[in-house]
Design a protein around this motif. Sequence first.
Motif, short mmCIF file in Angstrom:
data_model
loop_
_atom_site.label_atom_id
_atom_site.label_comp_id
_atom_site.label_asym_id
_atom_site.label_seq_id
_atom_site.Cartn_x
_atom_site.Cartn_y
_atom_site.Cartn_z
N MET A 97 0.83 -1.21 0.00
CA MET A 97 0.00 0.00 0.00
C MET A 97 0.87 1.26 0.00
O MET A 97 0.55 2.23 -0.69
CB MET A 97 -0.94 0.00 1.21
CG MET A 97 -1.98 -1.11 1.15
SD MET A 97 -2.99 -1.07 -0.34
CE MET A 97 -4.07 0.27 0.04
N THR A 98 1.97 1.25 0.76
CA THR A 98 2.88 2.39 0.78
C THR A 98 3.46 2.62 -0.60
O THR A 98 3.51 3.76 -1.09
CB THR A 98 4.02 2.15 1.80
OG1 THR A 98 3.44 1.95 3.09
CG2 THR A 98 4.98 3.31 1.85
N LYS A 99 3.86 1.54 -1.26
CA LYS A 99 4.40 1.65 -2.62
C LYS A 99 3.35 2.19 -3.59
O LYS A 99 3.63 3.05 -4.42
CB LYS A 99 4.89 0.27 -3.09
CG LYS A 99 5.72 0.29 -4.36
CD LYS A 99 6.15 -1.11 -4.77
CE LYS A 99 7.05 -1.73 -3.73
NZ LYS A 99 7.54 -3.07 -4.13
N ARG A 100 2.12 1.71 -3.42
CA ARG A 100 1.02 2.17 -4.29
C ARG A 100 0.72 3.65 -4.07
O ARG A 100 0.51 4.40 -5.02
CB ARG A 100 -0.22 1.32 -4.01
CG ARG A 100 -1.36 1.61 -4.94
CD ARG A 100 -2.46 0.59 -4.77
NE ARG A 100 -3.58 0.98 -5.61
CZ ARG A 100 -4.82 0.69 -5.38
NH1 ARG A 100 -5.15 -0.03 -4.33
NH2 ARG A 100 -5.78 1.09 -6.17
N ILE A 101 0.75 4.08 -2.80
CA ILE A 101 0.52 5.50 -2.49
C ILE A 101 1.62 6.35 -3.12
O ILE A 101 1.34 7.41 -3.69
CB ILE A 101 0.45 5.71 -0.96
CG1 ILE A 101 -0.85 5.12 -0.41
CG2 ILE A 101 0.57 7.19 -0.59
CD1 ILE A 101 -0.91 5.02 1.10
N GLU A 102 2.85 5.90 -3.02
CA GLU A 102 3.97 6.64 -3.61
C GLU A 102 3.80 6.77 -5.12
O GLU A 102 4.02 7.84 -5.69
CB GLU A 102 5.30 5.96 -3.28
CG GLU A 102 5.70 6.09 -1.82
CD GLU A 102 6.89 5.22 -1.45
OE1 GLU A 102 7.44 4.51 -2.32
OE2 GLU A 102 7.28 5.25 -0.27
N LEU A 103 3.39 5.68 -5.76
CA LEU A 103 3.17 5.72 -7.21
C LEU A 103 2.03 6.67 -7.57
O LEU A 103 2.13 7.43 -8.54
CB LEU A 103 2.88 4.31 -7.74
CG LEU A 103 4.04 3.33 -7.73
CD1 LEU A 103 3.56 1.92 -8.09
CD2 LEU A 103 5.13 3.78 -8.69
N LEU A 104 0.95 6.62 -6.79
CA LEU A 104 -0.18 7.52 -7.05
C LEU A 104 0.21 8.98 -6.83
O LEU A 104 -0.19 9.86 -7.61
CB LEU A 104 -1.37 7.15 -6.15
CG LEU A 104 -2.10 5.87 -6.52
CD1 LEU A 104 -3.08 5.47 -5.42
CD2 LEU A 104 -2.82 6.02 -7.85
N GLU A 105 1.00 9.25 -5.80
CA GLU A 105 1.45 10.62 -5.55
C GLU A 105 2.36 11.10 -6.67
O GLU A 105 2.27 12.26 -7.10
CB GLU A 105 2.14 10.72 -4.19
CG GLU A 105 1.17 10.65 -3.03
CD GLU A 105 1.85 10.62 -1.66
OE1 GLU A 105 3.07 10.40 -1.58
OE2 GLU A 105 1.13 10.81 -0.67
#
Length: 161
Positions: A97-105
């Motif tokens: 989820m952290t990786k996904r949030i970083e990608l979305l940001e």
Amino acid sequence: MVRGKTQMRRIENATSRQVTFSKRRNGLLKKAFELSVLCDAEVALIIFSPRGKLYEFASSSMQETIQRYQRQTKDSQSKEKVPEEDILHLKTEAANMTKRIELLEAAKRKLLGEDLGACTLEELQKLEQQMERSVTRVRGRKTEVFKEQIERLKEKVMNNV
């Protein structure tokens, strides 16, 4: 007025049945999307039409959601899961989820025109195409709103005449 229970049954007229299917399918897909956005829920919806055509919606990866469902149902059947496995699974999920949030940001910053220095020409072209599609959708919706407002104003004028 007292209403009795209405009995639900198959629509006999094929055309009416197809129209109802399309409307209800679209409504169901819309509700699934809204639930995922408004409540930050992970939603997966699979619909097969009477003719076997597939319609689907997934707020994230359909495959990952199905796998998560299978794990969940398997876990609920065997309550003897080791707590360390739970912790490891949660840590893995948190990292994902952290990786996904970083990608979305990062994607959001690019859409805002920030952090474009590291982008390749191909990435910039894809970003430009995405933004053009978005502008087209926004303009289309704006046109719809204008038309609706014009119709309301026309009705108002007609009612006042």
